[in-house]
Scaffold this motif. Sequence first.
Motif, PDB file in Angstrom:
ATOM      1  N   GLY A  99      46.557  43.380  41.568  1.00  0.00           N
ATOM      2  CA  GLY A  99      47.114  43.495  42.910  1.00  0.00           C
ATOM      3  C   GLY A  99      47.141  42.189  43.681  1.00  0.00           C
ATOM      4  O   GLY A  99      46.910  42.185  44.908  1.00  0.00           O
ATOM      5  N   ILE A 100      47.419  41.078  43.031  1.00  0.00           N
ATOM      6  CA  ILE A 100      47.452  39.765  43.679  1.00  0.00           C
ATOM      7  C   ILE A 100      48.910  39.401  43.978  1.00  0.00           C
ATOM      8  O   ILE A 100      49.721  39.254  43.051  1.00  0.00           O
ATOM      9  N   PRO A 101      49.271  39.234  45.251  1.00  0.00           N
ATOM     10  CA  PRO A 101      50.683  39.002  45.616  1.00  0.00           C
ATOM     11  C   PRO A 101      51.091  37.527  45.605  1.00  0.00           C
ATOM     12  O   PRO A 101      51.914  37.097  46.432  1.00  0.00           O
ATOM     13  N   PHE A 102      50.545  36.738  44.709  1.00  0.00           N
ATOM     14  CA  PHE A 102      50.886  35.318  44.612  1.00  0.00           C
ATOM     15  C   PHE A 102      51.238  34.986  43.166  1.00  0.00           C
ATOM     16  O   PHE A 102      51.179  35.848  42.275  1.00  0.00           O
ATOM     17  N   ASP A 103      51.585  33.711  42.941  1.00  0.00           N
ATOM     18  CA  ASP A 103      51.912  33.295  41.580  1.00  0.00           C
ATOM     19  C   ASP A 103      50.691  32.808  40.815  1.00  0.00           C
ATOM     20  O   ASP A 103      50.816  32.315  39.688  1.00  0.00           O
ATOM     21  N   SER A 104      49.515  32.902  41.410  1.00  0.00           N
ATOM     22  CA  SER A 104      48.259  32.595  40.725  1.00  0.00           C
ATOM     23  C   SER A 104      47.151  33.402  41.391  1.00  0.00           C
ATOM     24  O   SER A 104      47.353  34.017  42.446  1.00  0.00           O
ATOM     25  N   ASP A 114      52.179  41.253  52.625  1.00  0.00           N
ATOM     26  CA  ASP A 114      52.343  40.169  53.602  1.00  0.00           C
ATOM     27  C   ASP A 114      51.058  39.943  54.383  1.00  0.00           C
ATOM     28  O   ASP A 114      50.684  38.788  54.650  1.00  0.00           O
ATOM     29  N   GLU A 115      50.411  41.031  54.758  1.00  0.00           N
ATOM     30  CA  GLU A 115      49.150  40.901  55.497  1.00  0.00           C
ATOM     31  C   GLU A 115      48.067  40.294  54.613  1.00  0.00           C
ATOM     32  O   GLU A 115      47.273  39.459  55.065  1.00  0.00           O
ATOM     33  N   LEU A 116      48.047  40.686  53.361  1.00  0.00           N
ATOM     34  CA  LEU A 116      47.057  40.127  52.440  1.00  0.00           C
ATOM     35  C   LEU A 116      47.298  38.632  52.243  1.00  0.00           C
ATOM     36  O   LEU A 116      46.338  37.840  52.207  1.00  0.00           O
ATOM     37  N   ARG A 117      48.535  38.227  52.123  1.00  0.00           N
ATOM     38  CA  ARG A 117      48.850  36.802  51.985  1.00  0.00           C
ATOM     39  C   ARG A 117      48.346  36.031  53.198  1.00  0.00           C
ATOM     40  O   ARG A 117      47.743  34.955  53.069  1.00  0.00           O
ATOM     41  N   ARG A 118      48.637  36.549  54.374  1.00  0.00           N
ATOM     42  CA  ARG A 118      48.259  35.854  55.601  1.00  0.00           C
ATOM     43  C   ARG A 118      46.748  35.706  55.712  1.00  0.00           C
ATOM     44  O   ARG A 118      46.238  34.606  55.993  1.00  0.00           O
ATOM     45  N   LEU A 119      46.014  36.788  55.458  1.00  0.00           N
ATOM     46  CA  LEU A 119      44.571  36.772  55.644  1.00  0.00           C
ATOM     47  C   LEU A 119      43.877  35.853  54.635  1.00  0.00           C
ATOM     48  O   LEU A 119      43.019  35.051  55.003  1.00  0.00           O
ATOM     49  N   VAL A 120      44.240  35.982  53.353  1.00  0.00           N
ATOM     50  CA  VAL A 120      43.558  35.192  52.335  1.00  0.00           C
ATOM     51  C   VAL A 120      43.921  33.710  52.474  1.00  0.00           C
ATOM     52  O   VAL A 120      43.057  32.819  52.312  1.00  0.00           O
ATOM     53  N   THR A 121      45.160  33.413  52.795  1.00  0.00           N
ATOM     54  CA  THR A 121      45.556  32.013  52.956  1.00  0.00           C
ATOM     55  C   THR A 121      44.866  31.390  54.163  1.00  0.00           C
ATOM     56  O   THR A 121      44.333  30.263  54.073  1.00  0.00           O
ATOM     57  N   LEU A 122      44.852  32.090  55.295  1.00  0.00           N
ATOM     58  CA  LEU A 122      44.169  31.574  56.486  1.00  0.00           C
ATOM     59  C   LEU A 122      42.680  31.408  56.227  1.00  0.00           C
ATOM     60  O   LEU A 122      42.073  30.404  56.628  1.00  0.00           O
ATOM     61  N   PRO A 128      46.934  30.579  49.140  1.00  0.00           N
ATOM     62  CA  PRO A 128      45.576  30.094  49.389  1.00  0.00           C
ATOM     63  C   PRO A 128      45.365  28.723  48.735  1.00  0.00           C
ATOM     64  O   PRO A 128      45.996  28.384  47.729  1.00  0.00           O
ATOM     65  N   ILE A 129      44.462  27.947  49.313  1.00  0.00           N
ATOM     66  CA  ILE A 129      44.180  26.611  48.802  1.00  0.00           C
ATOM     67  C   ILE A 129      42.778  26.509  48.186  1.00  0.00           C
ATOM     68  O   ILE A 129      42.394  25.436  47.722  1.00  0.00           O
ATOM     69  N   CYS A 130      42.043  27.613  48.152  1.00  0.00           N
ATOM     70  CA  CYS A 130      40.716  27.641  47.530  1.00  0.00           C
ATOM     71  C   CYS A 130      40.243  29.090  47.488  1.00  0.00           C
ATOM     72  O   CYS A 130      40.980  30.008  47.873  1.00  0.00           O
TER      73      CYS A 130
END
Length: 441
Positions: free
Chosen positions: A253-258, A309-317, A390-392
Motif C-alpha cells: 500500500g505504498i503510493p510512491f515509486d519506492s 494523496d493524504e498519505l503522500r502529504r503526511l509522510v513527505t512532510l 519522502p526524503i528519508c
Amino acid sequence: MTADGKLDDAQTDAHESPSPEDTVIDGGTSPLPSEAGEASSGDAAPVEAATPPDDPASASGGDHPPSTPPSPPSPPSPPSPPLATPSTQSSPPPSSRPAWLRWLLRLLGVLCLVVLCAGGYAGYDAWRFLNVPPQTPGEETTFDVEPGASFDKVARQLEQRGLVSSAWRFKLLGHWMEWTGSLKAGRFAMHTGWTPGRVLDQLVNGQPILYRLTLREGLTWWEVGRLLESEGFARFSDFSAVIHDPAFLRHYGIPFDSAEGFLFPETYLLKKPQTLNREAARSVAGRLVDTFWRSTAAVLPLGHRTPPDELRRLVTLASIVERETGVPAERARVAGVYTNRLRVGMILQADPTVIYGLGPTFDGNLRRSHLQDGDNPYNTYRKPGLPPGPICSPGFEALQAAVKPEEHGYFYFVARKDGTHQFSTNLDDHNAAVRKFQLGR
C-alpha cells in the motif's frame, strides 16, 4: 501173537503214520515228545519219563490192545506286546522323523538365533546413537535451516557438520517423534557434544539466533541498504530492486515509486539469511514496512486505507521535519512553518530536499549552484509545493508532528550553534537571525 508182538506192531504203525497233531513253530515241524522217545529207544537205554506208562493188561501179559497215547501238550502262548504309552503314540522317536523335517527344524533354530542377535545389535545401535554425542567434549557452532528446507536435507547437513553421527538414523528419530514437518527456519546455536534428541529439539522448539539491527531516524533508503549489506542481512542491489518493485509497493500500500519513507526506524531483532538473494532482501524490506504500519496506527487510524494523496502529504512532510531538526520539542513547530508556507503558496526552500535530490554522491557541501539547479526535482528552492516523495524514513514523532502541526505565525527558521532553531514571522527578522547565527555578524 504175543503181547510183545502186538506192542511191536503198534510201535511200527506209530513210526509209519505221523500224528496229525504236529505243531508248527518258527516255520518248521517238531516231533511230539512221545515220538522223540521212541525214535531213540534202539540206541540208548529208555528214559522212563519219555515212555508212556504201561496199562495193567500189558503188565499182566493179557491179550489187550495198547492204550491210546496221551494228547501232546498245548504250544506255549507268545508273549503279549507291551502296552503303548501316550508319548510313544503321539510322536515317533527322533530316528523315525523324515530327514527333511529334521533339516527344517534345524533351519528354524538358526533363523531364530539370527533374529535374536540382530535384534540385540539393533537395540544396542539405537541406544548408542541416542545417547553418545558425535564429539566429546565438542564445541559450540551455529547451524542454518533455510526456509522450506526438507527434513532429509537438514539431516544430511547436520551429519556433514558433525552435529549428528548418522543422517538416516536422525531421520528415523524425526519420524518417530513426528517432527519432520516442524523445523523452524533460521540460524541456531548448536554444540557438537549434544545428543541427537537435543539437536532435534533445538531445531523444533528452540529460538533461532536473532541479530540486532538499529535504524535511526532520518536515513535514506540507500543508507538503509548499505547498512543491511554491511550487517549481512541483504545485498544492496537486491534491496534496491525490491523497494522499487511495483508489485512490492502495491502489496504494502505504498503510493510512491519506492518504499522511501516507509522503512521505519527502529531496533530490530532479525534472523540472518543463509543465502543473500532477492528473497532475503524482500523479507527484511517487508519487515521494515510492516513495522511502519504497526507503529503508526495511532496517528494513521485508517492505515492502508488512508487516501493516497493524504498519505503522500503526511509522510513527505514528516520526512522533511525529520531532517530539519533533531530536537523533539521543535518538530511540531517546524511542521507548522511548512504548513503555513504551503497554505499561502510559498516555496518551501528546504535544504534537505535539495540534498536528497543530489543522491548518494552528495559530498556534504551544499553549494549555491545546487540551490539554483532547476533540473533537481527535489529542489524546493525552484519547485513549488512538496517534493515528489519522502526524503528519508521519519520516526513516529515526526509523523505525529506532520499530522498535528503546531499552529503559529512563523514562516522562517534558522539553525543556532547549539542545534536548536530561531523562528521568525517575517523575512527581515529572519535575515537578522541569519546574520547573527550563521554569519556571526
